[in-house]
Motif scaffolding. Structure first.
Motif, PDB file in Angstrom:
ATOM      1  N   THR A 191      46.760  17.985  17.583  1.00  0.00           N
ATOM      2  CA  THR A 191      46.975  18.861  18.734  1.00  0.00           C
ATOM      3  C   THR A 191      47.268  20.267  18.242  1.00  0.00           C
ATOM      4  OG1 THR A 191      47.864  17.083  20.106  1.00  0.00           O
ATOM      5  CG2 THR A 191      48.460  19.326  20.727  1.00  0.00           C
ATOM      6  N   ILE A 192      46.596  21.263  18.811  1.00  0.00           N
ATOM      7  CA  ILE A 192      46.951  22.643  18.549  1.00  0.00           C
ATOM      8  C   ILE A 192      47.735  23.167  19.742  1.00  0.00           C
ATOM      9  CG2 ILE A 192      45.090  23.136  16.926  1.00  0.00           C
ATOM     10  CD1 ILE A 192      43.497  24.396  19.173  1.00  0.00           C
ATOM     11  N   TYR A 193      48.815  23.885  19.469  1.00  0.00           N
ATOM     12  CA  TYR A 193      49.616  24.456  20.550  1.00  0.00           C
ATOM     13  C   TYR A 193      50.142  25.808  20.093  1.00  0.00           C
ATOM     14  CZ  TYR A 193      53.955  22.848  18.153  1.00  0.00           C
ATOM     15  OH  TYR A 193      54.984  22.636  17.264  1.00  0.00           O
ATOM     16  N   GLY A 194      50.279  26.717  21.047  1.00  0.00           N
ATOM     17  CA  GLY A 194      50.716  28.045  20.674  1.00  0.00           C
ATOM     18  C   GLY A 194      51.104  28.864  21.879  1.00  0.00           C
ATOM     19  N   VAL A 195      51.945  29.862  21.651  1.00  0.00           N
ATOM     20  CA  VAL A 195      52.471  30.699  22.715  1.00  0.00           C
ATOM     21  C   VAL A 195      51.889  32.099  22.624  1.00  0.00           C
ATOM     22  CG1 VAL A 195      54.495  31.532  21.422  1.00  0.00           C
ATOM     23  CG2 VAL A 195      54.611  31.359  23.914  1.00  0.00           C
ATOM     24  N   SER A 203      42.407  29.514  23.201  1.00  0.00           N
ATOM     25  CA  SER A 203      41.285  29.724  24.121  1.00  0.00           C
ATOM     26  C   SER A 203      39.991  29.962  23.356  1.00  0.00           C
ATOM     27  CB  SER A 203      41.572  30.920  25.040  1.00  0.00           C
ATOM     28  OG  SER A 203      42.687  30.682  25.866  1.00  0.00           O
ATOM     29  N   HIS A 204      40.082  30.708  22.260  1.00  0.00           N
ATOM     30  CA  HIS A 204      38.894  30.988  21.448  1.00  0.00           C
ATOM     31  C   HIS A 204      38.446  29.748  20.678  1.00  0.00           C
ATOM     32  CE1 HIS A 204      38.340  35.386  21.873  1.00  0.00           C
ATOM     33  NE2 HIS A 204      39.589  35.306  22.299  1.00  0.00           N
ATOM     34  N   LEU A 205      39.386  29.007  20.106  1.00  0.00           N
ATOM     35  CA  LEU A 205      39.007  27.813  19.358  1.00  0.00           C
ATOM     36  C   LEU A 205      38.320  26.792  20.254  1.00  0.00           C
ATOM     37  CD1 LEU A 205      42.148  27.384  17.071  1.00  0.00           C
ATOM     38  CD2 LEU A 205      39.868  28.140  16.378  1.00  0.00           C
ATOM     39  N   MET A 221      50.253  28.007  25.890  1.00  0.00           N
ATOM     40  CA  MET A 221      51.551  28.407  26.430  1.00  0.00           C
ATOM     41  C   MET A 221      51.586  29.927  26.627  1.00  0.00           C
ATOM     42  SD  MET A 221      53.617  26.082  23.631  1.00  0.00           S
ATOM     43  CE  MET A 221      55.267  26.503  24.175  1.00  0.00           C
ATOM     44  N   SER A 222      51.609  30.355  27.868  1.00  0.00           N
ATOM     45  CA  SER A 222      51.797  31.783  28.196  1.00  0.00           C
ATOM     46  C   SER A 222      50.828  32.689  27.456  1.00  0.00           C
ATOM     47  CB  SER A 222      53.235  32.220  27.889  1.00  0.00           C
ATOM     48  OG  SER A 222      54.160  31.501  28.648  1.00  0.00           O
ATOM     49  N   GLY A 223      49.579  32.267  27.358  1.00  0.00           N
ATOM     50  CA  GLY A 223      48.619  33.109  26.662  1.00  0.00           C
ATOM     51  C   GLY A 223      47.191  32.675  26.910  1.00  0.00           C
ATOM     52  N   ALA A 224      46.884  32.311  28.140  1.00  0.00           N
ATOM     53  CA  ALA A 224      45.572  31.732  28.415  1.00  0.00           C
ATOM     54  C   ALA A 224      44.470  32.780  28.456  1.00  0.00           C
ATOM     55  CB  ALA A 224      45.603  30.982  29.754  1.00  0.00           C
ATOM     56  N   LEU A 225      43.334  32.376  28.016  1.00  0.00           N
ATOM     57  CA  LEU A 225      42.051  32.998  28.337  1.00  0.00           C
ATOM     58  C   LEU A 225      41.939  34.475  28.004  1.00  0.00           C
ATOM     59  CD1 LEU A 225      39.515  31.700  29.342  1.00  0.00           C
ATOM     60  CD2 LEU A 225      39.998  32.567  31.607  1.00  0.00           C
ATOM     61  N   THR A 385      54.381  38.333  36.606  1.00  0.00           N
ATOM     62  CA  THR A 385      54.025  37.038  36.029  1.00  0.00           C
ATOM     63  C   THR A 385      52.838  36.422  36.764  1.00  0.00           C
ATOM     64  OG1 THR A 385      56.305  36.634  35.340  1.00  0.00           O
ATOM     65  CG2 THR A 385      54.859  34.721  35.509  1.00  0.00           C
ATOM     66  N   ALA A 386      52.889  36.450  38.091  1.00  0.00           N
ATOM     67  CA  ALA A 386      51.825  35.846  38.892  1.00  0.00           C
ATOM     68  C   ALA A 386      50.495  36.538  38.677  1.00  0.00           C
ATOM     69  CB  ALA A 386      52.204  35.880  40.370  1.00  0.00           C
ATOM     70  N   GLY A 387      50.522  37.867  38.546  1.00  0.00           N
ATOM     71  CA  GLY A 387      49.290  38.627  38.446  1.00  0.00           C
ATOM     72  C   GLY A 387      48.740  38.775  37.047  1.00  0.00           C
ATOM     73  N   SER A 388      49.465  38.288  36.052  1.00  0.00           N
ATOM     74  CA  SER A 388      48.997  38.432  34.666  1.00  0.00           C
ATOM     75  C   SER A 388      48.975  37.076  33.977  1.00  0.00           C
ATOM     76  CB  SER A 388      49.902  39.421  33.911  1.00  0.00           C
ATOM     77  OG  SER A 388      49.453  39.599  32.590  1.00  0.00           O
ATOM     78  N   TRP A 389      50.111  36.618  33.490  1.00  0.00           N
ATOM     79  CA  TRP A 389      50.138  35.368  32.729  1.00  0.00           C
ATOM     80  C   TRP A 389      49.645  34.183  33.552  1.00  0.00           C
ATOM     81  CZ3 TRP A 389      53.765  39.203  32.098  1.00  0.00           C
ATOM     82  CH2 TRP A 389      53.989  39.668  30.792  1.00  0.00           C
ATOM     83  N   ARG A 390      50.210  34.015  34.771  1.00  0.00           N
ATOM     84  CA  ARG A 390      49.827  32.842  35.550  1.00  0.00           C
ATOM     85  C   ARG A 390      48.417  32.982  36.101  1.00  0.00           C
ATOM     86  NH1 ARG A 390      54.330  32.389  38.357  1.00  0.00           N
ATOM     87  NH2 ARG A 390      53.554  32.875  40.442  1.00  0.00           N
TER      88      ARG A 390
END
Length: 518
Positions: A191-195, A203-205, A221-225, A385-390
């Protein structure tokens, strides 16, 4: 290599020697956990190797003393440039000494694509390995210009392959595949996991063909896409960097021989002047991954929606108050609480995290109904938070769910913690020390003892660590400490609100209705 010593038998807590493709390594132990730090997985990347794809480490005859962390990639800090270009090293925390095939959890550090390392206090894997019977790995790789500057259109040849920093990650995962069984790990259950930036790298991998088969689950975690940039934009940035250094195309090869510090300083100067590459969804400034047509064929979101890594279960989430981590200490919190409604409106209309423009009033009214009792400043944090990370987490979740090949699980961590100064909020990257069990240490991103005197923090950490390990072990986060966690669907938008009393809510906060379609 500067950080790779030769074991001489004088170390305390000697746990014997392990054979790897990098050679023989000797680590230490702590309470039944075997610890190996600074194992080289790739050759040094300076000089003629700078900006090029990595090469596997060639085993030397000496035994590697794996008692200390290796160097991080060169980066600018408060005292100037630190680190070294022999930074392709990884760290392993492995329970016991038997040959059991345990789940392997590979942590990718935050810091955008520009800063950070896998050697932070909150990413130490001792507690998670001991309590959840998993093998934990962290690593360093090239970041900033040394990892992502693109020279393909200027130097050609071998430099046509971009994304060297992401290729380092792939090389590290290949090393894990080939060696982790010797440490009690299962190479078929990685499993790969990261913040933050670590999540963006995941997302790139998920989209990179060369990463296929090297990991089997992913936690973002807090860093999608993060998007990638296109080749013309990447080349235009490189030309700006050359000009800042007093160079042109004919002298571009001088980038290979000059010290790293001037390059880092030029990148920082361009960022300060607002001349970073366009796109990237906030990768931390400076050079970004790109669609080079070789290592990355299309933007990560498009690739995932089209089925890239479709068979891989993914867990995606964020915290409730992401940017509150920037308001450190009692004075920072007082500043936030003192913000007026007019100040909040101006920041949300054209701010660093969201630019809502003429939609500001409507969006503020929506979230005021969700959280009627918050101060203007605290509400601003929730809207950002809603308009960026989430927002980006939702985009990746929808892309992954649309492929319909493996389950997606979505969460928002709402546990706020607190200190002697009062409640802090569920800030950016505060989930990392909870997952790892290092909540008494400094968090990597906030540099604040976030959870000092927090009620139920040990219980919350147990929930987080168990949930992450359960997902690593089974591809589902369900465990006895949580209610049933259904897979996410675009129709219902099932989301686990992670707290001491966690619960599932369909479409919490109604973000799409407020922000628009993801």
């Amino acid at each position: 290599m500067a950080a790779i010593g030769v074991a001489n038998g004088a170390m305390g807590s000697d746990i014997g020697i392990v054979e790897t493709t990098s050679g023989k390594v000797r680590g230490t132990s702590d309470g039944g956990v075997r610890i190996f730090k600074g194992i080289p997985y790739g050759e040094p990347t300076g000089g003629a190797a700078r900006f090029l794809p990595p090469k596997p480490y060639r085993a030397r005859s000496a035994v590697i003393d794996a008692a200390n962390y290796g160097p991080g990639c060169p980066q600018l800090g408060a005292r100037g440039a630190t680190g070294g270009e022999d930074c392709l090293v990884l760290n392993i925390w492995a329970p016991a000494t038997d040959a059991a095939k345990r789940p392997v959890m590979v942590y990718l550090h935050g810091g955008g694509f520009r800063t950070g390392s896998g050697s932070g206090a909150s990413s130490d894997g001792t507690h998670l390995a001991r309590t959840e019977d998993v093998v934990v790995v962290s690593l360093n790789h090239r970041i900033g210009p040394l990892g992502y500057l693109y020279l393909g259109d200027i130097l050609g040849g071998d430099y046509a392959v971009g994304n060297a920093g992401n290729l380092d990650l792939i090389l590290a995962l290949q090393w894990v595949r080939d060696n982790i069984a010797a440490f009690g790990g299962d190479p078929g259950c990685v499993t790969i996991y990261g913040v933050s930036g670590g999540g963006k790298k995941i997302s790139h991998l998920l989209a990179m063909p060369a990463a296929k088969g090297l990991f089997h689950r992913a936690i973002v975690m807090s860093g999608a896409l993060s998007t990638a940039i296109e080749r013309p934009a990447a080349t235009a940035y490189t030309e700006r960097l050359l000009a800042k250094l007093g160079l042109d195309h004919s002298r571009a090869r001088e980038l290979l021989t000059m010290p790293a510090a001037p390059i880092l300083e030029a990148v920082a100067a361009l960022s300060k002047a607002g001349q970073d590459p366009e796109g990237g969804y906030g990768g931390g400034g400076g050079p970004q991954p790109l669609v080079d047509g070789v290592t990355l064929l299309q933007h990560p979101g498009a690739a995932v929606a089209a089925g890239a890594s479709g068979a891989i279960p993914v867990m995606i989430g964020s915290t409730l108050d992401e940017p509150i981590a920037g308001y450190q200490g009692p004075e920072g919190l007082k500043q936030l609480e003192a913000m007026s409604a007019a100040e909040v409106h101006a920041r949300l209309a054209d701010g660093p995290f969201v630019k809502l423009g003429d939609r500001t009033d409507t969006i503020l009214a929506h979230y005021r109904k969700v959280w009627p009792d918050l101060s203007p400043g605290a509400l601003m944090v929730r809207v950002e938070t809603a308009g960026s990370w989430r927002y980006l987490s939702n985009k990746l979740a929808d892309a992954k769910a649309s492929a319909k090949a493996a389950p997606t699980f979505v969460y928002v961590m709402t546990y706020a913690g607190g200190t002697t100064d009062g409640p802090r909020g569920a800030g950016h990257a505060t989930d990392v020390p909870l997952v790892m069990g290092n909540y008494a240490n400094l968090t990597e991103m906030s540099r604040t003892p976030w959870f000092a005197d927090s009620p139920h923090v040990a219980e919350m950490s147990r929930i987080m660590g168990r949930t992450w390990a359960s997902f690593a072990r089974h591809g589902k986060p369900d465990n006895a400490l949580l209610p049933r966690w259904p897979a996410y669907t675009a129709k219902k938008r099932e989301t686990m609100l992670l707290d001491v009393k966690a619960h599932v809510v369909d479409n919490p906060f109604h973000d799409r209705e407020a922000m628009g379609a993801a």
